[in-house]
Enzyme design. Structure first.
Site, PDB file in Angstrom:
ATOM      1  N   TRP A 173       0.817  -1.210   0.000  1.00  0.00           N
ATOM      2  CA  TRP A 173       0.000   0.000   0.000  1.00  0.00           C
ATOM      3  C   TRP A 173       0.847   1.255   0.000  1.00  0.00           C
ATOM      4  CZ3 TRP A 173      -1.140   3.286   4.576  1.00  0.00           C
ATOM      5  CH2 TRP A 173      -0.253   3.057   5.633  1.00  0.00           C
ATOM      6  N   ASP A 174       2.138   1.101   0.350  1.00  0.00           N
ATOM      7  CA  ASP A 174       3.058   2.233   0.343  1.00  0.00           C
ATOM      8  C   ASP A 174       2.916   3.048  -0.932  1.00  0.00           C
ATOM      9  OD1 ASP A 174       3.965  -0.027   1.787  1.00  0.00           O
ATOM     10  OD2 ASP A 174       6.034   0.673   1.761  1.00  0.00           O
ATOM     11  N   GLU A 225       0.876  -1.855  12.368  1.00  0.00           N
ATOM     12  CA  GLU A 225       1.034  -3.311  12.396  1.00  0.00           C
ATOM     13  C   GLU A 225       1.289  -3.853  13.799  1.00  0.00           C
ATOM     14  OE1 GLU A 225       3.881  -4.185   9.310  1.00  0.00           O
ATOM     15  OE2 GLU A 225       2.309  -4.081   7.793  1.00  0.00           O
ATOM     16  N   LYS A 256       3.046   1.097  15.946  1.00  0.00           N
ATOM     17  CA  LYS A 256       4.261   0.945  15.138  1.00  0.00           C
ATOM     18  C   LYS A 256       4.442   2.155  14.232  1.00  0.00           C
ATOM     19  CE  LYS A 256       6.420  -2.300  11.874  1.00  0.00           C
ATOM     20  NZ  LYS A 256       6.133  -3.337  10.873  1.00  0.00           N
ATOM     21  N   GLN A 257       3.335   2.617  13.655  1.00  0.00           N
ATOM     22  CA  GLN A 257       3.423   3.644  12.636  1.00  0.00           C
ATOM     23  C   GLN A 257       2.098   4.392  12.597  1.00  0.00           C
ATOM     24  OE1 GLN A 257       3.141  -0.164  10.347  1.00  0.00           O
ATOM     25  NE2 GLN A 257       3.259   1.322   8.688  1.00  0.00           N
TER      26      GLN A 257
END
Lengths: 774, 774
Positions: B339-340, B466, B570-571
């Site tokens: 998806w980046d 994640e 995580k992000q």
């Protein structure tokens, strides 16, 4: 079908198991001889690496086959697929603990013989199995050759695609030593990766007309003793075969060899007749305290005896080894033990064979160092017992339905509590009991946390229902953890010296009590039901109407992703919580919860129907309970899940007893004693059984309108009958009327997943003695 | 270190990538030549079987290496590890698109040479790379041999244990055809399992004193052209090497062979100088519309140009192929696209190289049949695009962080919406755009459900973070799905003929709008923040104080089980939602949410700092935003994650642009146009850039106290500056003051995970032209 009978007719003693394969080895479904604890290691692969996942698994292996007796009639092998089989009957006798076989066969060349064999796996000699094998001509002289064999690394049929079937390993045994001496052969092998040494030996007593010449041969993987003679009509050749096994991870080749020879000599000195007598005596004692009589349904009567027999076979002589999900009857689930043992099997053994139950719990205690290391690896305190294992190491390859199912730890603790309550075994409580209670309590305290309002939550775990996973505050888990925490605190108070040894101080025990007192139990006020886990009742309902009948079990046809996010229940979870921790629910809540969850439960696991039977009975749905009882009881006799080939379902079989005793007799144990709330379905006329309680023996007989309680021996006892206190003194029966209940509408099940209706007076087989014919 | 420079100095054009390995091949870190779409299939194993999991994965392979030019000086190989290296410099020039190298080396025997090489992977000839290689003696005559090679199946260093590194496959190519002709060599190979045919060829122009003898050899896996001569001081040997590649899953050996020869001939006819000129022209055009000028921080200035250059290299000539997470600079993440691409990379390409963005989205459209089959296999409608893939098939081996991350589908749809808004490309909208919007909307509608009160929920999915998985109502996912549903409904209204073709009727579009209108967005009223997903804020806080610094990234030291159940991010997830769907939050909510989640976010993913930079800037934390910008921008130049060896982080690099343009210039696109809210941190004196908007070109220049907007060309445009409308007409700049903001306390981060403070006037490297030295 053949493989199913091999599981059903399997003989075992908890240490050694022989599947019910025909003496001559072929045709077969799935040959198998198992030694509890003998496994091989296989690598466990993953598509993507992640921290903390087990890198290898343990798989039960088929050890040296000692069952083989091949017969040649005028040079033609006795094989039921050829020639003509005039008659063939096998009988598994629950009173004698033997599997007998009668066959009359005409060879393709026209020679007719009668074969009678009988085998046992001894309860009294744990390392021993024995076979009596007789052959006689029917009408004319025949030349017969009987070849008795020990065979290692026998060829197995390829495993099918069913994930529940074991990964069968090819050629697991490396030959280390072979010897033969007259009619005896001994083989020692070693597993390649797990490094276990396995010895097997056989000896024979041969009886027949005239002088009999015998031959013995041995190779790396096979030993053979052959006898040949000619039999006239009226003459008979009889061979008694004694087989001894031994294994160790530590002992030397010589030690194993000598141990096996010693066991074999002892068995031979006892002789066949004594082995048979001891077997019968052992079982007589068992049935005397454990038999359940069911009048009005001969099929259920047979099934409950079949069940108890297999439960006993799974645990009797395990001696600090696990009780695998399939016992020692097949390679299913890789031979692993799961929570099934503590949650379903031990509750039966505790009141029928308490020593076997204690032994299975001591096995868990022996794995504590592994479990404590596992907890540390995962970042928690105390012990995290393996979800599935043979030797103690976690063997689950899918953590959401493995490691995350932490409830196994509370199930083990609960079995400890139940065992101590039932037996009053204080030594066990102080020793293995406290070790387990304290380390599991520590786990729960570190797994959970108090929120800002002080409530205690256990997040992200998986409960019994494997169609949900990684959810917060699973009610079953939380209630069981609550019990675990309180029991650890109570035991620490009761045994302060042991508590000190284990480093438990008053602060720690207080933290356990605080957590237990503040435990969250999510409840949906709008629906008036408990949530299986937080948020569960808000999920979308599974579309049962759109699910084809051949799409069950759902896990073989739908991704976990979709199962987890919807309201669909594989197996009793909240309903199991109501059985195991009944006092956490009001009667009204139980009824509403039962109706709600029964409508969602598809019973894709064999660990469901028995629990649903118990709770259906408790909420007053006796006919539904009777149907569920049928499903639990006949799972293997009728091969309801189509996988009995891989071994019988020990937990579901144990559930037959539980459905009858906890269901229709309404038995509930608690710290204070035992309560009864008996009530029979129309399909049963009478239910009678004995239970053991702290050295007492209580005889219970339930009919439709009354129940009779008799304390056979022991100190006076107070019980409860439908809520009323009843005082019992030895030898004086008390008969109590059973109050009537109002009928209620039958609970709904998912479309197409209703249990088979059990008709009143149903029963395919006649006879009510403990024996199965097949 | 060497491997890091190979990634940083990698050249690519979106079709072909060469890592920046030294010409002579050794020493190397990780050799690599990649063709976009060329992969091998590897089986994907699981410890336990489950329905719907991919059985195999795709892995990028190292194709035929055409970079090799080995030099022998008086018979000694030129190898910088031996002899003495007097000087060595490599320059990656972002204006010329070439990697140059200057070295002066003295052989162990004392012969000194100067080597100058320059290489390019052509933007104008997509199948072509070329090298100019010159060698000259320094002070005395030397005998030189130059060996130019094509090498298939080159030996790779063994992969280390990091799960993020690619599974490197041994010997992936089987030789099919080899030929040489004068100074040209051609090799055709085929992959074993994926069945892809790969052709590579080289030709040379050689220039030097006297008559030069050349040799050519070829084997299955290698082709070699050798030239040897003696050079006097002042003389020079120059070799121009042209390398052509071609591959196909369908075309015949002959077709591939001819295609590669044709590309090679065309390149040779262009000649080196023309290739260099075309390369410079292509980039001049790119920089003219894309350059970002940053005054006051030369390091950031260099980094943003480095970033834009690599983003262009990743996508420029992909032509309906994916843009992998590492571009074509290394084998990291198996060469998969995630998806980046749509969430981080395309937003940059859309406004700098819109054709490349459209091409990447057409690749997704081409995989629609696979995605629709995947959705059907999982039991859903529409299309479920792969979480990670090369050719379209799902390659995720861990479904909770793969298949369950359905937001990828909304990310793709969002990129479609963004592309159409920015370009006004109606043909694309009607075609690939509608195909994608409709099938993803169908997926969302079938994934979610309305509860009893009508609210729409999407349960059991994984959002961007994640360290959480399989949760209900992830706000990012729900908001992105809402957009997706509304866009599909709007597009269907706007293009009724296409809607009919796709089977969309008014009922379906209405159902999309209903679901969007009723979308649940969990909010914790007590804390006054949105929940990342339902229940998130009730979870236990991760104990950051007890987490050692060397236990990051956490996923390498803690089980997913524990990460998922605690508050640790995580992000950016909720914070990313605030960037992408900003109008769903009030300014006050944004500030509170930012503070809450910044304190939980450990940035164990490179897809985080850039988003945190944007939102820190929006909530007024300019210095913190500046620090996050530094982290995103320097990820590869400073190897902040210690894995640049496996390839550069294209998404984080793209995030450098986003942090500057969406962060400090506050650019937000919506259907109505473009809004600005510029505000610079102390560390920057000026920020200037151009954006493309529906054929218009808008020049923006931001200083501390004012911003200047100039519509360079195109129809008049209304923009918003800090909420005030500004009308722009071509050629007339508008200067607007920047309102002051009140200082606010700096948001906290998890202990030990604060971003490195960027000092005002920081900058390790001098110069502000687009070039990196290493």
């Amino acid at each position: 079908m053949l493989a199913q009978t091999e599981s059903v007719f399997a003989l075992a003693n908890g240490h050694l198991g022989w599947r019910g394969v025909l003496d001559e080895g072929e045709p077969h479904g799935l040959p198998g001889s198992y030694l509890n604890g003998v496994y091989e290691v296989r690598p466990m692969p993953y598509g993507e690496w992640a921290y903390g996942r087990p890198e290898s698994s343990q798989t039960v292996i088929n050890v040296t086959n000692g069952k083989l007796i091949r017969l040649f009639v005028d040079d033609e092998p006795f094989d039921v697929r050829y020639g003509s089989l005039r008659s063939h009957e096998r009988v598994l006798d629950f009173r004698t603990g033997t599997l007998s076989r009668q066959a009359e066969w005409v060879s393709p060349a026209g020679s007719a013989v009668r074969v009678h064999s009988q085998r046992l796996v001894s309860f009294s000699h744990r390392a021993i199995a024995a076979i009596s094998y007789e052959v006689e001509p029917v009408d004319q002289a025949v030349r017969v050759t009987v070849q008795s064999e020990l065979l290692a690394n026998e060829q197995l049929p390829p495993a099918d695609g069913d994930p529940r079937a074991a990964a069968i390993l090819d050629h697991p045994l490396a030959g280390e030593y072979q010897v033969h001496d007259q009619n005896a052969v001994l083989l020692v092998h070693r597993t390649q990766h797990s490094g276990l040494r396995v010895g097997a030996a056989m000896d024979h007593v041969i009886d027949g007309p005239g002088t009999l010449r015998t031959d013995a041969r041995v190779t790396d993987d096979a030993g053979m003793v052959t006898v040949a003679t000619t039999l006239q009509p009226g003459q008979r050749l009889r061979l008694v075969k004694f087989v001894a096994y031994g294994w160790s991870s530590a002992r030397s080749l010589e030690a194993i060899r000598d141990q096996v020879w010693a066991a074999l000599s002892a068995a031979r000195q006892s002789g066949w007749d004594n082995l048979v007598t001891e077997q019968r005596d052992y079982l007589a004692d068992f049935w005397d305290r454990s038999d359940v009589e069911v009048d009005g349904d001969t099929e259920i009567q047979q099934a409950v005896r079949f069940s108890l027999f297999h439960v006993l076979q799974a645990g009797a002589r395990g001696e600090d080894r696990p009780i695998p999900a399939k016992g020692l009857t097949g390679p299913g689930y890789d031979g692993h033990a799961f929570w099934d043992t503590e949650a379903f099997v031990l509750p039966v053994l505790i009141v029928t064979a308490p020593d076997a139950a204690a032994s299975a719990l001591r096995w868990r205690q022996h794995t504590l160092p592994i479990a404590m290391q596992r907890a540390a690896d995962l970042g928690f305190a105390g012990a995290a017992f393996a979800w599935r294992t043979i030797a103690g190491e976690e063997c689950s390859g899918y953590w959401p339905a493995g490691t995350a199912a932490f409830h196994v730890n509370a199930d083990i603790a609960s079995a400890v509590i139940r065992y101590v309550n039932a037996t009053g075994d204080t030594d066990f409580e102080r020793g293995p009991g406290m070790d387990i209670l304290v380390q599991t309590a520590r786990l729960w305290r570190s797994l959970g946390h108090h929120d800002g309002e002080g409530k205690f939550h256990i997040d992200g775990v998986t409960g019994p229902d494997e169609y949900s996973a990684v959810a917060d505050d699973n009610v079953y888990t939380n209630l069981m953890a609550q019990r675990n925490l309180l029991a650890a605190a109570a035991a620490s108070e009761q045994h302060p010296d042991r508590a000190r040894e284990l480093g438990v101080d008053p602060e720690e025990a207080a933290a356990w009590r605080d957590a237990a007192a503040a435990m969250s139990l999510p409840y949906d006020a709008a629906l008036g039901v408990h949530c299986q886990a937080a948020g569960f009742t808000a999920h979308q309902l599974w579309d049962f109407a759109a699910t084809p009948a051949d799409h069950y079990p759902l896990m073989l046809h739908y991704p976990y992703f979709d199962l987890y996010r919807k309201q669909v229940v594989k197996q009793a979870d909240l309903v199991l919580a109501m059985q195991h921790v009944g006092d956490a629910f009001t009667a009204e809540q139980k009824a509403r919860n039962f109706d709600y969850y029964d409508a969602l439960t598809v019973r894709d696991s064999s660990l469901s129907a028995c629990t649903q039977a118990v709770m259906a009975a408790e909420v007053g749905e006796l006919d539904l309970a009777f149907d569920y009882l049928g499903e639990a009881a006949l799972i293997d006799l009728d091969d309801l899940e189509h996988n009995t080939r891989d071994g019988v379902h020990i937990a579901s079989l144990a559930g037959t007893y539980v459905a009858l005793v906890s269901g229709f007799a309404g038995v509930r144990y608690d710290a204070g004693g035992v309560r009864f709330a008996p009530r029979l379905p129309d399909g049963m006329a009478r239910l009678a059984f004995t239970i053991l309680l702290r050295g007492r023996r209580l005889r219970v007989e339930v009919k439709h309108r009354s129940a009779r309680y008799l304390l056979v021996e022991g100190e006076p006892l107070q019980i409860s009958h439908h809520g009323a206190a009843v005082k019992l003194t030895a030898g004086k029966p008390s008969v109590r009327p059973i109050p009537a209940i109002a009928p209620r509408p039958r609970a709904r099940q998912p479309a197409g997943r209703e249990p088979i209706r059990r008709r009143v007076g149903d029963g395919k087989l006649a006879g009510s003695t403990p024996a199965a014919a097949g």
